[in-house]
Design a protein around this motif. Structure first.
Motif, short mmCIF file in Angstrom:
data_model
loop_
_atom_site.label_atom_id
_atom_site.label_comp_id
_atom_site.label_asym_id
_atom_site.label_seq_id
_atom_site.Cartn_x
_atom_site.Cartn_y
_atom_site.Cartn_z
N ALA A 71 9.01 -4.90 -10.22
CA ALA A 71 7.63 -5.00 -9.73
C ALA A 71 7.51 -6.13 -8.70
O ALA A 71 6.85 -5.97 -7.67
CB ALA A 71 6.68 -5.24 -10.89
N ILE A 72 8.15 -7.26 -8.97
CA ILE A 72 8.08 -8.39 -8.05
C ILE A 72 8.68 -8.02 -6.70
O ILE A 72 8.12 -8.34 -5.63
CB ILE A 72 8.80 -9.62 -8.65
CG1 ILE A 72 8.02 -10.17 -9.84
CG2 ILE A 72 8.99 -10.71 -7.59
CD1 ILE A 72 6.63 -10.65 -9.52
N GLU A 73 9.81 -7.32 -6.71
CA GLU A 73 10.44 -6.91 -5.46
C GLU A 73 9.53 -5.99 -4.66
O GLU A 73 9.44 -6.10 -3.42
CB GLU A 73 11.77 -6.22 -5.75
CG GLU A 73 12.85 -7.18 -6.26
CD GLU A 73 14.11 -6.45 -6.68
OE1 GLU A 73 14.22 -5.23 -6.39
OE2 GLU A 73 14.99 -7.09 -7.28
N VAL A 74 8.84 -5.10 -5.33
CA VAL A 74 7.93 -4.18 -4.64
C VAL A 74 6.74 -4.95 -4.06
O VAL A 74 6.31 -4.70 -2.92
CB VAL A 74 7.45 -3.07 -5.58
CG1 VAL A 74 6.34 -2.25 -4.93
CG2 VAL A 74 8.61 -2.16 -5.96
N ILE A 75 6.18 -5.89 -4.83
CA ILE A 75 5.05 -6.67 -4.31
C ILE A 75 5.47 -7.47 -3.07
O ILE A 75 4.72 -7.55 -2.09
CB ILE A 75 4.50 -7.62 -5.39
CG1 ILE A 75 3.96 -6.82 -6.57
CG2 ILE A 75 3.38 -8.49 -4.81
CD1 ILE A 75 3.59 -7.68 -7.77
N GLN A 76 6.65 -8.04 -3.10
CA GLN A 76 7.15 -8.77 -1.94
C GLN A 76 7.28 -7.85 -0.73
O GLN A 76 6.98 -8.25 0.40
CB GLN A 76 8.49 -9.44 -2.27
CG GLN A 76 8.36 -10.59 -3.26
CD GLN A 76 9.70 -11.10 -3.75
OE1 GLN A 76 10.68 -10.36 -3.83
NE2 GLN A 76 9.75 -12.38 -4.09
N GLU A 77 7.72 -6.63 -0.97
CA GLU A 77 7.81 -5.64 0.12
C GLU A 77 6.43 -5.31 0.66
O GLU A 77 6.23 -5.21 1.88
CB GLU A 77 8.51 -4.39 -0.39
CG GLU A 77 8.70 -3.33 0.67
CD GLU A 77 9.42 -2.09 0.15
OE1 GLU A 77 9.44 -1.07 0.88
OE2 GLU A 77 9.95 -2.14 -0.97
N LEU A 78 5.46 -5.14 -0.24
CA LEU A 78 4.08 -4.86 0.18
C LEU A 78 3.52 -6.03 0.99
O LEU A 78 2.83 -5.82 2.00
CB LEU A 78 3.22 -4.56 -1.04
CG LEU A 78 3.51 -3.24 -1.77
CD1 LEU A 78 2.78 -3.20 -3.11
CD2 LEU A 78 3.14 -2.04 -0.91
N ASN A 79 3.79 -7.24 0.55
CA ASN A 79 3.37 -8.42 1.31
C ASN A 79 3.96 -8.41 2.71
O ASN A 79 3.27 -8.73 3.69
CB ASN A 79 3.80 -9.70 0.59
CG ASN A 79 2.88 -10.13 -0.54
OD1 ASN A 79 3.18 -11.06 -1.27
ND2 ASN A 79 1.74 -9.47 -0.70
N ALA A 80 5.23 -8.04 2.83
CA ALA A 80 5.89 -7.99 4.14
C ALA A 80 5.25 -6.96 5.06
O ALA A 80 5.25 -7.12 6.29
CB ALA A 80 7.38 -7.69 3.96
N LEU A 81 4.66 -5.92 4.47
CA LEU A 81 3.97 -4.88 5.25
C LEU A 81 2.55 -5.31 5.62
O LEU A 81 1.90 -4.62 6.41
CB LEU A 81 3.92 -3.58 4.46
CG LEU A 81 5.25 -2.84 4.29
CD1 LEU A 81 5.11 -1.72 3.25
CD2 LEU A 81 5.74 -2.27 5.62
N GLY A 82 2.09 -6.42 5.05
CA GLY A 82 0.76 -6.91 5.35
C GLY A 82 -0.21 -6.87 4.20
O GLY A 82 -1.33 -7.39 4.30
N TYR A 83 0.17 -6.24 3.08
CA TYR A 83 -0.72 -6.18 1.93
C TYR A 83 -0.97 -7.58 1.37
O TYR A 83 -0.05 -8.38 1.22
CB TYR A 83 -0.14 -5.27 0.84
CG TYR A 83 -0.54 -3.84 1.01
CD1 TYR A 83 -1.80 -3.41 0.60
CD2 TYR A 83 0.31 -2.92 1.62
CE1 TYR A 83 -2.20 -2.08 0.77
CE2 TYR A 83 -0.07 -1.59 1.79
CZ TYR A 83 -1.33 -1.18 1.37
OH TYR A 83 -1.73 0.13 1.54
N GLY A 84 -2.25 -7.85 1.11
CA GLY A 84 -2.64 -9.17 0.62
C GLY A 84 -2.85 -10.18 1.72
O GLY A 84 -3.36 -11.28 1.47
N ARG A 85 -2.48 -9.81 2.94
CA ARG A 85 -2.62 -10.71 4.10
C ARG A 85 -3.57 -10.11 5.14
O ARG A 85 -4.49 -10.76 5.60
CB ARG A 85 -1.25 -10.97 4.74
CG ARG A 85 -0.20 -11.52 3.78
CD ARG A 85 1.13 -11.75 4.49
NE ARG A 85 2.22 -12.02 3.56
CZ ARG A 85 2.51 -13.21 3.05
NH1 ARG A 85 1.75 -14.26 3.39
NH2 ARG A 85 3.51 -13.38 2.23
#
Length: 315
Positions: A149-163
């Protein structure tokens, strides 16, 4: 324990609002995980999967009623063979589309493309993260679930999610046992601090949900001899201030077969809307307010700060 409906003294709160704001579409109970607290008892062995025909009817009603939010859930909704089609069509008719994911599914090869698919379609992601440490989360979801799950969230952050303000990433916390979640605002700060410091993760909101006594969680309560005491705890914590924000008042929940429910918990309890209607009955008709189908598990949504698919409801 008083009957739940008797606790509602204002008749208004026994009915929906006059407009349909949210359609929650449960596209099936098939899931890659078998979480210990799952009220739907979803898992790899479930065969209930929504057809494209039912999805088309859902979208038609959303278009007719100018629904503000389409909320797609499961099981793991990604495992429905028509899932990507549904998302692609939903964003054409609704400005706010939510996908609820367990995150772990997105590590499987078949679904690795979906984080970018989500970002391209600007869908809001609501991800379930039972805790911010591996030991507690893996106890609920199985070994390795937290790291995936952590790896996926980090990937989502890299795509702009949460930012990026157009790419909203919200999380859901459920208690691991027969106790209430902490105050939502305090738990959000704790999650943000811990996940930020340990993994560089950012997200928008944290929703705290009270575990409703049904499905696998109810089975756990029965095995441990805690069902009666937990229900009393929910009843004793009844808070009338949560009633205006109850999710059943402004949404409809659609089951995989098109049956209609007032909420996802009623769907899990197999308590359909009082009218007995299906999604097809809503086609081409004006929306009218309805009397809610209430039961004692509704105490789960009115205890303490309140609980719904959008988190705490009081205020």
């Amino acid at each position: 324990m008083p009957d739940f409906e008797s606790r509602i003294t204002e008749e208004e709160y026994k009915y929906t609002t006059d407009t349909l704001d949210v359609m929650q579409i449960n596209v099936g109970r098939l899931c890659n995980l078998s979480c210990k607290h799952c009220h739907m008892e979803a898992g790899p062995d479930r065969t209930e999967v929504m057809s494209r025909e039912v999805m088309e009817a859902c979208l038609a009603v959303c278009r007719e009623q100018n629904v503000g939010t389409i909320d797609i859930t499961g099981g793991a909704p990604e495992m429905n063979p028509h899932f990507e089609w549904l998302v692609s069509e939903a964003v054409k008719i609704c400005s706010h589309v939510i996908v609820r994911t367990n995150l772990v599914i997105l590590k499987e090869k078949k679904y690795r493309h979906l984080p970018e698919f989500y970002a391209d379609h600007k869908v809001e992601i609501v991800c379930s993260l039972p805790y911010y440490r591996a030991k507690e989360m893996d106890r609920v979801r199985g070994d390795g679930a937290f790291s995936a799950a952590i790896e996926v969230i980090q990937e989502l952050n890299a795509l702009g999610y949460g930012r990026d303000p157009r790419l909203v990433l919200n999380m859901v916390y459920n208690p691991a046992g027969a106790f209430f979640p902490p105050v939502q605002s305090a738990m959000e700060k704790e999650y943000k601090a811990k996940l930020g410091a340990d993994f560089g993760i950012v997200f928008n909101r944290l929703f705290t949900l009270t575990n409703n006594p049904m499905g696998r969680f109810e089975a756990f309560l029965k095995r441990s001899g805690n069902l009666e005491s937990y229900m009393k705890k929910l009843s004793d914590a009844f808070n009338a201030g949560t009633l205006p924000g109850l999710m059943c008042r402004f949404q409809v929940s659609v089951g995989y077969d098109g049956k209609l429910y007032d909420c996802d918990f009623n769907q899990a309890a197999d308590l359909p809307m009082m009218s007995g209607e299906t999604i097809y009955d809503m086609l081409g008709r004006p929306y009218t307010r309805r009397k809610l189908c209430l039961a004692n598990h509704c105490y789960g949504c009115t205890a303490g700060q309140g609980s719904s698919c959008g988190g705490a409801t009081e205020g």
